[in-house]
Enzyme design. Sequence first.
Site, PDB file in Angstrom:
ATOM      1  N   HIS A 103      44.647 -64.991 -11.166  1.00  0.00           N
ATOM      2  CA  HIS A 103      44.983 -63.792 -11.933  1.00  0.00           C
ATOM      3  C   HIS A 103      46.125 -64.150 -12.881  1.00  0.00           C
ATOM      4  O   HIS A 103      47.302 -64.104 -12.489  1.00  0.00           O
ATOM      5  CB  HIS A 103      45.427 -62.653 -11.010  1.00  0.00           C
ATOM      6  CG  HIS A 103      44.308 -62.027 -10.243  1.00  0.00           C
ATOM      7  ND1 HIS A 103      43.334 -61.272 -10.848  1.00  0.00           N
ATOM      8  CD2 HIS A 103      44.002 -62.043  -8.925  1.00  0.00           C
ATOM      9  CE1 HIS A 103      42.483 -60.839  -9.923  1.00  0.00           C
ATOM     10  NE2 HIS A 103      42.853 -61.302  -8.759  1.00  0.00           N
ATOM     11  N   HIS A 119      30.155 -71.288 -20.836  1.00  0.00           N
ATOM     12  CA  HIS A 119      28.742 -71.412 -20.483  1.00  0.00           C
ATOM     13  C   HIS A 119      28.186 -72.799 -20.806  1.00  0.00           C
ATOM     14  O   HIS A 119      27.291 -73.278 -20.105  1.00  0.00           O
ATOM     15  CB  HIS A 119      27.926 -70.294 -21.142  1.00  0.00           C
ATOM     16  CG  HIS A 119      27.955 -69.036 -20.330  1.00  0.00           C
ATOM     17  ND1 HIS A 119      27.182 -68.865 -19.204  1.00  0.00           N
ATOM     18  CD2 HIS A 119      28.708 -67.913 -20.432  1.00  0.00           C
ATOM     19  CE1 HIS A 119      27.451 -67.681 -18.660  1.00  0.00           C
ATOM     20  NE2 HIS A 119      28.364 -67.080 -19.391  1.00  0.00           N
ATOM     21  N   GLY A 177      37.522 -63.195   9.621  1.00  0.00           N
ATOM     22  CA  GLY A 177      38.318 -64.204   8.933  1.00  0.00           C
ATOM     23  C   GLY A 177      39.745 -63.705   8.822  1.00  0.00           C
ATOM     24  O   GLY A 177      40.069 -62.585   9.218  1.00  0.00           O
ATOM     25  N   ARG A 178      40.590 -64.529   8.246  1.00  0.00           N
ATOM     26  CA  ARG A 178      41.996 -64.139   8.097  1.00  0.00           C
ATOM     27  C   ARG A 178      42.107 -63.194   6.902  1.00  0.00           C
ATOM     28  O   ARG A 178      41.874 -63.589   5.751  1.00  0.00           O
ATOM     29  CB  ARG A 178      42.827 -65.401   7.882  1.00  0.00           C
ATOM     30  CG  ARG A 178      44.307 -65.119   7.751  1.00  0.00           C
ATOM     31  CD  ARG A 178      45.093 -66.430   7.716  1.00  0.00           C
ATOM     32  NE  ARG A 178      46.498 -66.183   7.488  1.00  0.00           N
ATOM     33  CZ  ARG A 178      47.093 -66.278   6.300  1.00  0.00           C
ATOM     34  NH1 ARG A 178      46.397 -66.607   5.227  1.00  0.00           N
ATOM     35  NH2 ARG A 178      48.386 -66.044   6.180  1.00  0.00           N
ATOM     36  N   HIS A 199      27.694 -49.024  -9.596  1.00  0.00           N
ATOM     37  CA  HIS A 199      28.279 -47.693  -9.807  1.00  0.00           C
ATOM     38  C   HIS A 199      28.980 -47.584 -11.156  1.00  0.00           C
ATOM     39  O   HIS A 199      29.366 -46.491 -11.565  1.00  0.00           O
ATOM     40  CB  HIS A 199      29.231 -47.345  -8.661  1.00  0.00           C
ATOM     41  CG  HIS A 199      30.388 -48.284  -8.524  1.00  0.00           C
ATOM     42  ND1 HIS A 199      30.286 -49.543  -7.969  1.00  0.00           N
ATOM     43  CD2 HIS A 199      31.682 -48.162  -8.901  1.00  0.00           C
ATOM     44  CE1 HIS A 199      31.470 -50.133  -8.000  1.00  0.00           C
ATOM     45  NE2 HIS A 199      32.329 -49.328  -8.560  1.00  0.00           N
ATOM     46  N   HIS A 247      37.153 -66.966 -10.949  1.00  0.00           N
ATOM     47  CA  HIS A 247      36.855 -67.155  -9.536  1.00  0.00           C
ATOM     48  C   HIS A 247      35.899 -68.335  -9.413  1.00  0.00           C
ATOM     49  O   HIS A 247      35.015 -68.520 -10.252  1.00  0.00           O
ATOM     50  CB  HIS A 247      36.198 -65.882  -8.996  1.00  0.00           C
ATOM     51  CG  HIS A 247      35.350 -66.101  -7.781  1.00  0.00           C
ATOM     52  ND1 HIS A 247      33.973 -66.154  -7.836  1.00  0.00           N
ATOM     53  CD2 HIS A 247      35.696 -66.292  -6.494  1.00  0.00           C
ATOM     54  CE1 HIS A 247      33.509 -66.365  -6.611  1.00  0.00           C
ATOM     55  NE2 HIS A 247      34.513 -66.443  -5.783  1.00  0.00           N
ATOM     56  N   ASN A 269      33.887 -70.742  -6.151  1.00  0.00           N
ATOM     57  CA  ASN A 269      33.661 -70.915  -4.722  1.00  0.00           C
ATOM     58  C   ASN A 269      32.567 -71.954  -4.530  1.00  0.00           C
ATOM     59  O   ASN A 269      31.584 -71.954  -5.251  1.00  0.00           O
ATOM     60  CB  ASN A 269      33.239 -69.564  -4.100  1.00  0.00           C
ATOM     61  CG  ASN A 269      32.697 -69.708  -2.691  1.00  0.00           C
ATOM     62  OD1 ASN A 269      31.508 -69.530  -2.449  1.00  0.00           O
ATOM     63  ND2 ASN A 269      33.550 -70.058  -1.766  1.00  0.00           N
ATOM     64  N   VAL A 270      32.791 -72.869  -3.598  1.00  0.00           N
ATOM     65  CA  VAL A 270      31.709 -73.754  -3.144  1.00  0.00           C
ATOM     66  C   VAL A 270      31.727 -73.757  -1.622  1.00  0.00           C
ATOM     67  O   VAL A 270      32.802 -73.726  -1.018  1.00  0.00           O
ATOM     68  CB  VAL A 270      31.831 -75.202  -3.692  1.00  0.00           C
ATOM     69  CG1 VAL A 270      31.307 -75.288  -5.121  1.00  0.00           C
ATOM     70  CG2 VAL A 270      33.270 -75.714  -3.643  1.00  0.00           C
ATOM     71  N   ARG A 271      30.530 -73.749  -1.018  1.00  0.00           N
ATOM     72  CA  ARG A 271      30.486 -73.575   0.436  1.00  0.00           C
ATOM     73  C   ARG A 271      29.272 -74.275   1.049  1.00  0.00           C
ATOM     74  O   ARG A 271      28.279 -74.531   0.365  1.00  0.00           O
ATOM     75  CB  ARG A 271      30.477 -72.086   0.791  1.00  0.00           C
ATOM     76  CG  ARG A 271      29.300 -71.328   0.222  1.00  0.00           C
ATOM     77  CD  ARG A 271      29.428 -69.809   0.396  1.00  0.00           C
ATOM     78  NE  ARG A 271      28.288 -69.132  -0.220  1.00  0.00           N
ATOM     79  CZ  ARG A 271      28.244 -68.736  -1.489  1.00  0.00           C
ATOM     80  NH1 ARG A 271      29.264 -68.936  -2.292  1.00  0.00           N
ATOM     81  NH2 ARG A 271      27.169 -68.150  -1.970  1.00  0.00           N
TER      82      ARG A 271
END
Lengths: 332, 332
Positions: free
Chosen positions: B125, B174, B288-289, B204, B135, B137-139
């Site tokens: 941020h 991109h 999770g935490r 919404h 953001h 994320n890799v998992r």
Amino acid sequence: MSDKRPQVSFSNELGLRIMAESTTPAPISSSENALAVRRYLNELHDRITTAAERVETAKFRRDSWQRPEGGGGETRILCEGSVFERAGVSFSHVFGAKMPQSASNVRPEMADAPFEAMGLSLVFHPRNPYVPTTHCNVRFLVATPPNGPAHWWFGGGFDLTPYYPFDHDVLHWHRTARAACELFGPGVYGKYKEWCDRYFFLPHRNETRGVGGLFFDDFNENGFAHSFSFMRSVGDHFLPAYMPILERRMLEPWGERERNFQLYRRGRYVEFNLVCDRGTLFGLQSRGRTESILMSLPPLARWDYDWHPEPETPEARLYEQFLRPRDYLAEL
Amino acid sequence: MSDKRPQVSFSNELGLRIMAESTTPAPISSSENALAVRRYLNELHDRITTAAERVETAKFRRDSWQRPEGGGGETRILCEGSVFERAGVSFSHVFGAKMPQSASNVRPEMADAPFEAMGLSLVFHPRNPYVPTTHCNVRFLVATPPNGPAHWWFGGGFDLTPYYPFDHDVLHWHRTARAACELFGPGVYGKYKEWCDRYFFLPHRNETRGVGGLFFDDFNENGFAHSFSFMRSVGDHFLPAYMPILERRMLEPWGERERNFQLYRRGRYVEFNLVCDRGTLFGLQSRGRTESILMSLPPLARWDYDWHPEPETPEARLYEQFLRPRDYLAEL
């Protein structure tokens, strides 16, 4: 939760004609009883906004809206007032072909049935951190499954979210909640006080949202007149429960420290409403008007990573003494 | 979504020993392949926090944590920096007896199976409203249902949420996303770009969260080495995608107007993460935490009732030209 289901079909009990076959059911609002609920909600709407404006320099703005899928409402909102940073009081009366899952946790057989819902919902976010945030809601629902009798029920309650709680205020809040229930049986306050503690709970924080109050749902005991009377009693006790606290604390001096804590705790309010609240989920899932549903969110909120209050501060007192279910009437 | 499921059992493919009968499964991290994923994630963790600190005066604070149900992680967080108002980069490696529902939308048969998950997740941020929030994320997930073969898969992606978008930046973002996919087949960028548009969408509000990027899940094509290589390519392209945008815009002058709009749009970020994001839900449901999961929330956010930008302003341009799925590479 009530064990008794109405023994007669909804159309007999309330004298309604529901076109369950149609994809857009006709509104039930033409029945005498439903009209009486609607009149009460509209009158309460006026009473609450008038009371809030009496302590304020700002006025409520009124927004009437229609819902494409059926029904509509009137949202009254007051922004950046002298006393309320935001106050929203919204009446809605909506109907649709399929009741959202979130409306029927206690009546899973009603999910996807044609439904009608009317209610009044309010959230006050006061400016002064010594004045608690509060929420109140009263509602009437009817579901008309195609292969079974219709069901109606009332729900509602009110709860208080202080930042810097005063014992005196919490006692007054719960005494008024108890008074709202008094005529309806000896165990009623305790039952709905405990339900409120369970409902306004953030599992991921292991905290209650505030000091609780009342929460009831699925209420249709002893016929329509009795059930409606209980809902009115809860609605009627909101102003006597909240306004004395507001008026006693609204001139309390405060500074940056209290403001920061208020903004931080408002983050929890956002978390509850967006993660845990079935009412918000019901609104969003039933394609309610987003701005009216999310008017409950605070105007400004903060998140601090892994923040904990210093021991023996007023902020620590909130965590240690209030953010868990307590029998305040016995303990304070 | 991949149509091919691994034909061999997980324990054969990765050489693991899973104690599926036990309520607390043994971690799979002892396998060579799982160790390689973990090493990569730890190295990427260092690379990203080092790159962020290079443009910053503040430093990341490091929090190691254990999860009572199994596993743990390291959260690195930088607060109130010169460039980042908040930056969080969290590694976690958790396991448990029952995979939460939210992890297995695409594999419903895996819900409630013993599982193991490792991943790196970050949210930046920035302070300057001309710098987009981002953001990544890799998992890597493994589920071991008691009555069937184990399954493993990769997921991840990155997305960009500008307040005042620059065409040049969106194109660069991109193009870099496309470059990450280039070696993996002709349709790969398009497929995961579209999935990103669908995933980072607020029903919404009828808005995308930002200008998208990549999102993939359930990825186990052509065996472990190929799948792991794709996940690495996505992880490796995050810094080249974001840092040039950050460095180009971080000195742009801004004032109260831009700040207010940033805070208002951050409210949407909160709404997405708490209402729509399966990842957040997975974290909260899998106990999770909380502080590591909710580090993605902005430090400060605002909500204004029924706010709309004035026509022909930079704020209106965001709504009109960016908050819907677009083929930026063809159109800009």
